[in-house]
Scaffold this motif. Structure first.
Motif, mmCIF file in Angstrom:
data_model
loop_
_atom_site.group_PDB
_atom_site.id
_atom_site.type_symbol
_atom_site.label_atom_id
_atom_site.label_comp_id
_atom_site.label_asym_id
_atom_site.label_seq_id
_atom_site.Cartn_x
_atom_site.Cartn_y
_atom_site.Cartn_z
ATOM 1 N N MET A 1 -17.921 -14.064 28.087
ATOM 2 C CA MET A 1 -19.079 -14.733 27.499
ATOM 3 C C MET A 1 -18.706 -16.105 26.921
ATOM 4 O O MET A 1 -19.560 -16.994 26.806
ATOM 5 N N LEU B 1 -28.326 -18.529 29.323
ATOM 6 C CA LEU B 1 -28.391 -17.645 28.164
ATOM 7 C C LEU B 1 -28.602 -16.201 28.616
ATOM 8 O O LEU B 1 -27.947 -15.270 28.135
ATOM 9 N N ALA B 2 -29.507 -16.030 29.577
ATOM 10 C CA ALA B 2 -29.772 -14.679 30.094
ATOM 11 C C ALA B 2 -28.538 -14.114 30.769
ATOM 12 O O ALA B 2 -28.230 -12.921 30.657
ATOM 13 N N VAL C 1 -25.322 -14.849 30.121
ATOM 14 C CA VAL C 1 -24.295 -14.466 29.156
ATOM 15 C C VAL C 1 -24.727 -13.182 28.434
ATOM 16 O O VAL C 1 -23.917 -12.308 28.143
ATOM 17 N N GLN C 2 -26.018 -13.070 28.210
ATOM 18 C CA GLN C 2 -26.537 -11.841 27.610
ATOM 19 C C GLN C 2 -26.287 -10.638 28.523
ATOM 20 O O GLN C 2 -25.911 -9.563 28.049
ATOM 21 N N ALA D 1 -22.886 -9.355 28.012
ATOM 22 C CA ALA D 1 -22.786 -8.504 26.831
ATOM 23 C C ALA D 1 -23.272 -7.100 27.183
ATOM 24 O O ALA D 1 -22.657 -6.095 26.799
ATOM 25 N N GLY D 2 -24.354 -7.024 27.946
ATOM 26 C CA GLY D 2 -24.879 -5.728 28.379
ATOM 27 C C GLY D 2 -23.862 -4.974 29.230
ATOM 28 O O GLY D 2 -23.638 -3.781 29.029
#
Lengths: 263, 315, 263, 315
Positions: free
Chosen positions: D49, D69-70, D72-73, D76-77
């Motif tokens: 990330m 942004l989506a 990198v999110q 995280a998921g």
């Protein structure tokens, strides 16, 4: 050809000075003691002065070269060179762009850099390139003071309190890996040295280590145990740490937002 | 000698324009007034570094960057002179600084306004330093020697700063439409706060009368303010800009510019701590001080160690 | 005329969303727990989505207006509006641009803002301006979640440990003075409300306070004692805190450095 | 049942392509290998990330900002799925994270390179995610059930990311001269590190043989790498860019691209911790974790309080 080597070499010297000046200037108004706020700002000012002389010279070289790079563009100046090159074109060493951290980190960065710059300018004074020689000579007086000031602070922090000693060690841990690059010549440095214009930085290493170790000894900082540690490099060839992009975004913001204006 | 006699000597010195020096006897109230005023002045220099410091990293040319950096550095220097002058009256720098951080001591309210554009750096130099100079020129003749002498040094640099500020605005005024708009916008935002720098009307000013009697102050707030308006109203013409006051008008009879009423509610509100940046400025100063504590401690421990070693060598 | 009011009003709504999104996105990859890293990023994404819809609408308005402002310039787009206006043209409220601080400060900023935005969009759904009404309606689902999420965190921190309670109080001390501006209408807000297009924000204040106090009560945070405190304002009229210039220098750096490029 | 019998059942499941599930008996070494691999994989998502997160604030358009942004999110998921998969093997997320922070656990070395330009965000999507996908597609059929299922979810999103990365470079390749140079420069810097992502040559790979036998891995490092080179060497033509390898050449006989030798000294050096950003990445993760400690504590204390209150209400 020699012109282009000198141009790149000069830019490298200028970028070193400007980026470290920009970092140091972040302290202005936020120093730990008023007298030292003034001192670090003074070093910033000296470095900006050096950067300006060097950029002016680089601009002369490129404007006079008739090279393809200079065609159809606005004439180069100290400001176009500082404000309109992107991070991949910047040639400063990685050490200069490292964050200020605490006072110990700023001091140690300055000490490492100034000791290097002192040895470099001492030799550069003898360059057959009269402009570089003159800038080196003029700057050397300033750098002599930077070395003394930062040495005294290294000693003071190293031999001060337990906390200041620990913080200095921590700074060493952060910065040591960026010192090797100072003595690994980039392509243009090698060529400048070959052409007799520039200094072969690899030859400065031993004396730099001696001087650093002398001060470290007085500062009660271990002078051994760091041999063979990995050294980061790339800055001089435009491969920087992620820091530089942010420095330049701020530094260049006005010139980028209002292109072609006079200030 | 009795206090009455001492006071008589003191007042006669004031009368004869002989400077009062640190070792001279002086009334307690004189000393207190000076400590308050000098330290307030010192704090203004130090806090004043912040709004301008805010643009060092973004100065639009290397030359402007160097000039700005040197200017902010000068302010630090002025702070030093003034802390020293205050020390001659028996307060330590640390005490003085603590009073700033605790909110007890004040500093010039103008620094509680934000610097939003590069034009603000010009406007601060021209208007804020311009207003400060008028005050400082007067203080070069103040009755307390160390303060007067500090002021002489400061004044020299300050007038240089004012010219530099004007020069920033001059470049903008000759620039693109965006730059000219930036210039006018900065003048609009800084004009009124700079008028407020001279303090309340003479009729409302609490400390003024006594200070004038002791020749700490030698001109009233309103006199200085008028001088300022007269000066700036002329200079702004060179910039081809306007001052944001519809009532500003040359009064041929008075040989002065008339001008509109200051928003005193805003003035007192900012003094009370409600300016746009009061909290931010004090937080920044406290942070610098607190985070520097270990540095100052290390320096003093080292100095002691060194002294002990030297004494041992001598012994 | 109505067009210009709507344009300014829409920009204000868009700037609020973009600047807060930009702030929140600084957490991405640095959150205190992975799940919350995802949650705050999600809020950022929702806000960017809102900002885009609003900027697109504002661009339509200005491109279609034939106003002097639109002449001779490149056509407005979501990106020209976000990337090519300077800080004095930005109309976001001061609250949105405040630094992230610690998690408590970020949470409280979001809670204050989302509670406000919820009430605002609820009313804006009824706007006769079909585009604004549609954006409000669509966004309201997202904002409902933002309110719930941030409320839960306010309660959790307020009624958690002593440290988290103190940090929340500290955040309150930092942010409270920026809440008043939400309910002080700027010129274009007043006119938009008068024209029936926008919401008179001053009418939202009481309900906002009620909702905030309800959550504060559950969070064991004092619900009184802040009355009459001074409120900062100016952001909506382009007079910002010193924060915004730095936010924009970074946000806009690419578009400024490479003008007119497609990405 | 004896260990021998259990092992026989285990191996026969592997043989018959029946997934191993958390409650099934499994050899210690199998469990250990999986824990090591899954947590390494999880850490790669989390540390991954950072280099991309570095450009969120500076993405050159709002659309690109949202997409990044989506993305990198999503990473995280993915980290979450994988930490959960590791937990089914009896390790806690906290343990796993501690191993990352202490330097005991590794993550993909590619994330120790800096993102220096916007082009790097494209190159990471295209090359790094491209390389990761080949590995992950293979792992969708890995023998451990929870890992395989996590991979199925991840693969869907990952191929989306790769297309987005390619799309960034495509826009650059059609752009100005500066943008095209940016595109080529990013490819130059990320090409070799992405080849290194497949790990050492099969002949040097320590864990490979056993992993293959257990069907944790189903293709060798060199096989996957070849597949990657064949894929990218074609795609780069669409960009009108080149790969920085003078030895890259279609081999008609082998029906594969030949390519030059990887700089293994650099590879091992970065693995050892000497990459440009190893320290920076770990420092950033440790800082986030340490500074989040009070948040996690508050959340858990509050949860307990709440539970206690609810129990009291019920009682």
């Amino acid at each position: 050809m020699t012109n282009e080597i000198t141009y790149n070499y000069t830019l490298h010297l200028a970028d070193n000075a400007l980026i470290l000046a920009q970092r140091n200037s972040e302290w202005c108004g936020h120093g730990p003691v008023l007298e030292q706020d003034i001192a670090i700002t003074n070093i910033s000012l000296d470095l900006i002065g050096q950067a300006r002389s060097l950029y002016q010279y680089a601009a002369e070289l490129i404007n006079g070269s008739g090279s393809p790079a200079s065609e159809g563009k606005q004439a180069a100046s100290e400001d176009t060179l500082a404000y309109l090159r992107d991070s991949r074109e910047y040639k400063n060493c990685l050490l200069a762009e490292q964050p200020n951290g605490d006072w110990a980190q700023t001091i140690l960065r300055q000490f490492f850099f100034s000791t290097y710059q002192f040895l470099l300018y001492q030799r550069l004074q003898q360059s057959p390139d009269a402009t570089l020689a003159a800038i080196a000579e003029k700057s050397l007086k300033e750098v002599t003071y930077h070395v003394r000031w930062s040495s005294e602070w290294v000693i003071r922090l190293g031999d001060g309190t337990e906390e200041s000693h620990d913080r200095l060690l921590n700074a060493l841990d952060e910065l040591w890996m960026f010192t090797g690059e100072l003595f690994m010549p980039a392509g243009y440095e090698l060529e400048a040295a070959k052409a007799g214009i520039g200094v072969d930085v690899s030859t400065l290493k031993t004396e730099w280590e001696q001087r650093v170790n002398e001060i470290f000894a007085e500062a009660t900082i271990p002078t051994s145990g760091r041999e063979g540690g990995w050294m980061q490099s790339g800055g001089k060839e435009g491969v920087h740490t992620e820091q530089l992009g942010f420095i330049l975004a701020e530094l260049q913001s006005m010139q980028r937002a209002y292109p072609g204006s006079e200030w | 000698m009795s206090v009455q006699e001492l006071e008589k000597i003191f007042l006669s010195k004031i009368e004869q324009e002989i400077k009062i020096e640190p070792k001279d006897w002086m009334p307690d109230a004189y000393r207190k007034t000076l400590v308050r005023q000098i330290s307030q002045h010192a704090h203004s220099e130090i806090v004043g570094m912040l709004p301008e410091g805010n643009w060092i990293s973004r100065a639009p040319s290397l030359k402007r960057k160097a000039i700005l950096l040197a200017k902010v550095q000068d302010e630090a220097g002025h702070g030093l002179y003034l802390y020293s002058a205050a020390e001659t009256l028996g307060t330590t720098r640390e005490q003085t600084i603590n009073d700033l951080h605790s909110g007890k001591a004040k500093y010039s309210s103008i620094f509680n306004y934000p610097t939003l554009t590069w034009g603000d750096i010009g406007a601060i130099g021209w208007l804020v330093d311009g207003a400060a100079i008028l005050n400082q020129v007067m203080l070069c003749r103040t009755s307390y020697g160390p303060y007067a002498r500090a002021m002489v040094r400061i004044c020299k640099e300050e007038s240089f700063h004012q010219r530099q500020g004007f020069d920033i605005l001059l470049a903008l005024s000759k620039g693109t439409a965006e730059q000219r708009a930036m210039c006018q916008d900065s003048i609009n935002r800084w004009w009124w706060p700079s008028l407020m720098m001279f303090g309340p009307h003479d009729s409302e000013s609490t400390h003024s009368e006594q200070s004038t009697q002791w020749k700490i102050k030698r001109m009233s707030n309103d006199e200085l303010r008028q001088k300022f308006v007269d000066m700036i109203a002329e200079q702004v013409k060179v910039l081809n800009m306007t001052l944001p006051d519809p009532h500003l008008k040359w009064n041929e009879q008075a040989k002065h510019y008339d001008f509109g009423e200051i928003n005193w509610t805003e003035f007192w509100n900012v003094v009370k701590g409600n300016g746009p940046c009061n909290k931010q400025r004090l937080d920044a100063r406290r942070k610098a001080w607190d985070e520097g504590a270990w540095v100052r401690e290390a320096a003093s421990v080292y100095a002691e160690k060194r002294k002990a070693r030297q004494e041992k060598q001598i012994a």
